[in-house]
Enzyme design. Structure first.
Site, PDB file in Angstrom:
ATOM      1  N   ASN A  17       0.885  -1.167   0.000  1.00  0.00           N
ATOM      2  CA  ASN A  17       0.000   0.000   0.000  1.00  0.00           C
ATOM      3  C   ASN A  17       0.922   1.216   0.000  1.00  0.00           C
ATOM      4  OD1 ASN A  17      -1.727   2.100   0.484  1.00  0.00           O
ATOM      5  ND2 ASN A  17      -2.383   1.402   2.523  1.00  0.00           N
ATOM      6  N   LYS A  19       0.243   4.216  -0.235  1.00  0.00           N
ATOM      7  CA  LYS A  19      -0.366   5.427   0.345  1.00  0.00           C
ATOM      8  C   LYS A  19      -0.073   6.620  -0.590  1.00  0.00           C
ATOM      9  CE  LYS A  19      -0.207   3.196   4.797  1.00  0.00           C
ATOM     10  NZ  LYS A  19      -0.096   3.283   6.241  1.00  0.00           N
ATOM     11  N   HIS A 103      -9.507   1.231   4.745  1.00  0.00           N
ATOM     12  CA  HIS A 103      -8.240   1.402   5.460  1.00  0.00           C
ATOM     13  C   HIS A 103      -8.476   2.318   6.661  1.00  0.00           C
ATOM     14  CE1 HIS A 103      -4.153   2.535   6.461  1.00  0.00           C
ATOM     15  NE2 HIS A 103      -3.771   1.441   5.821  1.00  0.00           N
ATOM     16  N   GLU A 105      -6.852   4.680   7.789  1.00  0.00           N
ATOM     17  CA  GLU A 105      -6.639   6.112   7.515  1.00  0.00           C
ATOM     18  C   GLU A 105      -7.874   6.718   6.840  1.00  0.00           C
ATOM     19  OE1 GLU A 105      -2.873   5.574   5.511  1.00  0.00           O
ATOM     20  OE2 GLU A 105      -1.995   4.977   7.425  1.00  0.00           O
ATOM     21  N   GLU A 175      -5.406  -5.019  10.365  1.00  0.00           N
ATOM     22  CA  GLU A 175      -4.387  -4.002  10.582  1.00  0.00           C
ATOM     23  C   GLU A 175      -4.691  -3.279  11.898  1.00  0.00           C
ATOM     24  OE1 GLU A 175      -2.355  -2.710   6.714  1.00  0.00           O
ATOM     25  OE2 GLU A 175      -4.137  -1.486   6.900  1.00  0.00           O
ATOM     26  N   GLY A 181       2.509   2.223  10.822  1.00  0.00           N
ATOM     27  CA  GLY A 181       3.461   3.324  10.710  1.00  0.00           C
ATOM     28  C   GLY A 181       4.135   3.692  12.021  1.00  0.00           C
ATOM     29  N   SER A 220       3.468  -2.220  10.280  1.00  0.00           N
ATOM     30  CA  SER A 220       4.917  -2.277  10.529  1.00  0.00           C
ATOM     31  C   SER A 220       5.547  -3.619  10.160  1.00  0.00           C
ATOM     32  CB  SER A 220       5.221  -1.908  11.987  1.00  0.00           C
ATOM     33  OG  SER A 220       4.814  -0.566  12.244  1.00  0.00           O
TER      34      SER A 220
HETATM   35  P1  13P Z   1       3.049   0.338   7.687  1.00  0.00           P
HETATM   36  O1  13P Z   1       3.538  -0.967   7.082  1.00  0.00           O
HETATM   37  O2  13P Z   1       3.801   1.523   7.206  1.00  0.00           O
HETATM   38  O3  13P Z   1       2.927   0.237   9.167  1.00  0.00           O
HETATM   39  O4  13P Z   1       1.547   0.543   7.120  1.00  0.00           O
HETATM   40  C1  13P Z   1       0.658  -0.499   7.188  1.00  0.00           C
HETATM   41  C2  13P Z   1      -0.541  -0.150   6.397  1.00  0.00           C
HETATM   42  O5  13P Z   1      -1.271   0.768   6.736  1.00  0.00           O
HETATM   43  C3  13P Z   1      -0.809  -0.917   5.177  1.00  0.00           C
HETATM   44  O6  13P Z   1      -2.078  -0.670   4.686  1.00  0.00           O
END
Ligand code: 13P
Length: 259
Positions: A17, A19, A103, A105, A175, A181, A220
């Site tokens: 992803n 982002k 997601h 976010e 997740e 993150g 992560s």
């Molecule tokens: P990270 O791997 O940067 O923690 O992000 C995970 C994520 O949100 C994947 O959709």
């Protein structure tokens, strides 16, 4: 750790992803390295979910390669006066296989509730693409002992409306919000416990789908911890944020899934 479900031949999926990261020249290099690093994978599918403007580039570069591509969001509507939105049919035209929906976010920053996410999930299914449904609890919810309740509600928003069969052509990504993150990964045991719980919940409505649905872990994941996470019987791969932007890391994560 043993699964309550008998060993199956579920394939693995490792999806990046990206982002809101990338640019044309950097993407070209990253994609080329992901293609060459993925060529030896046998039971693992690698995929990248890129920002909308780069879908054409992903299609040009990845078509005919073993790497699939997809989007990070979609409108729940098929068409109409929805300025700034993108429909699932449009994503189809760019050869996408996967679309991330719900997601954390999107849920936290753009106010997407589980009902909207369920409609997005269905909009993706309607076009024959594969939704990746993200579920997961915040740190406060985990500490309050609410992880299972939160994940159940996020899942049942889809199964309650569209039936467990709707999960047959999709993917679930667990997740935990506190692991995204932050560099704080769920332990393999913590992740496995929630994955088993999800599979048991799905089994209550459809045992066959529970057996076959891929459940990814995200939060992560790095080359250094992917192997122990993917060794868990109910973890069928990963949804990778930051590490998917570094070709060597992402390829190593795919290879860890393939072992
Ligand atoms: P990270 O791997 O940067 O923690 O992000 C995970 C994520 O949100 C994947 O959709």
């Amino acid at each position: 750790m043993r699964s309550v479900f008998p060993e199956t031949m579920r394939a693995k999926l490792v999806a990046g992803n990206w982002k809101m990261h990338g640019d044309l020249s950097g993407n070209a290099k990253l994609l080329a390295e992901v293609i060459s690093g993925s060529s030896g994978l046998s039971r693992t599918r690698a995929a990248v979910c890129v920002p909308y403007p780069y879908l054409g580039q992903a299609q040009d570069v990845l078509a005919g390669s073993p790497v699939a591509w997809g989007a990070q969001n979609v409108s729940q509507h098929a068409k109409g006066a929805y300025t700034g939105e993108v429909s699932a049919a449009m994503l189809c035209e760019f050869g996408c296989t996967y679309v991330i929906v719900g997601h954390s976010e999107r849920r936290a920053l753009y106010g997407e509730d589980s009902d909207t996410v369920a409609l997005k999930y269905k909009a993706v299914l309607n076009t024959g693409l594969r939704p990746i449904l993200c579920v997961g609890e915040t740190l406060a919810q985990r500490e309050a002992g609410e992880t299972e309740r939160v994940v159940d509600a996020q899942l049942s928003a889809v199964t309650g409306r569209f039936g467990a069969q709707a999960l047959a052509s999709g993917v679930i990504a667990y997740e935990p919000v506190w692991a995204i993150g932050t560099g704080k990964t769920a332990t393999p045991e913590q992740a496995q416990a929630v994955h088993t719980h999800i599979r048991e919940r799905v089994a209550e409505v459809d045992a066959t789908v529970a057996q076959s649905v891929q459940i990814l872990y995200g939060g992560s994941v790095k080359a250094s911890n992917a192997g122990e996470l993917f060794a868990m019987p109910d973890i069928d791969g990963g949804l990778i944020g930051g590490a998917s932007l570094i070709a060597a890391e992402f390829v190593a994560i795919c290879q860890a899934a393939d072992r």
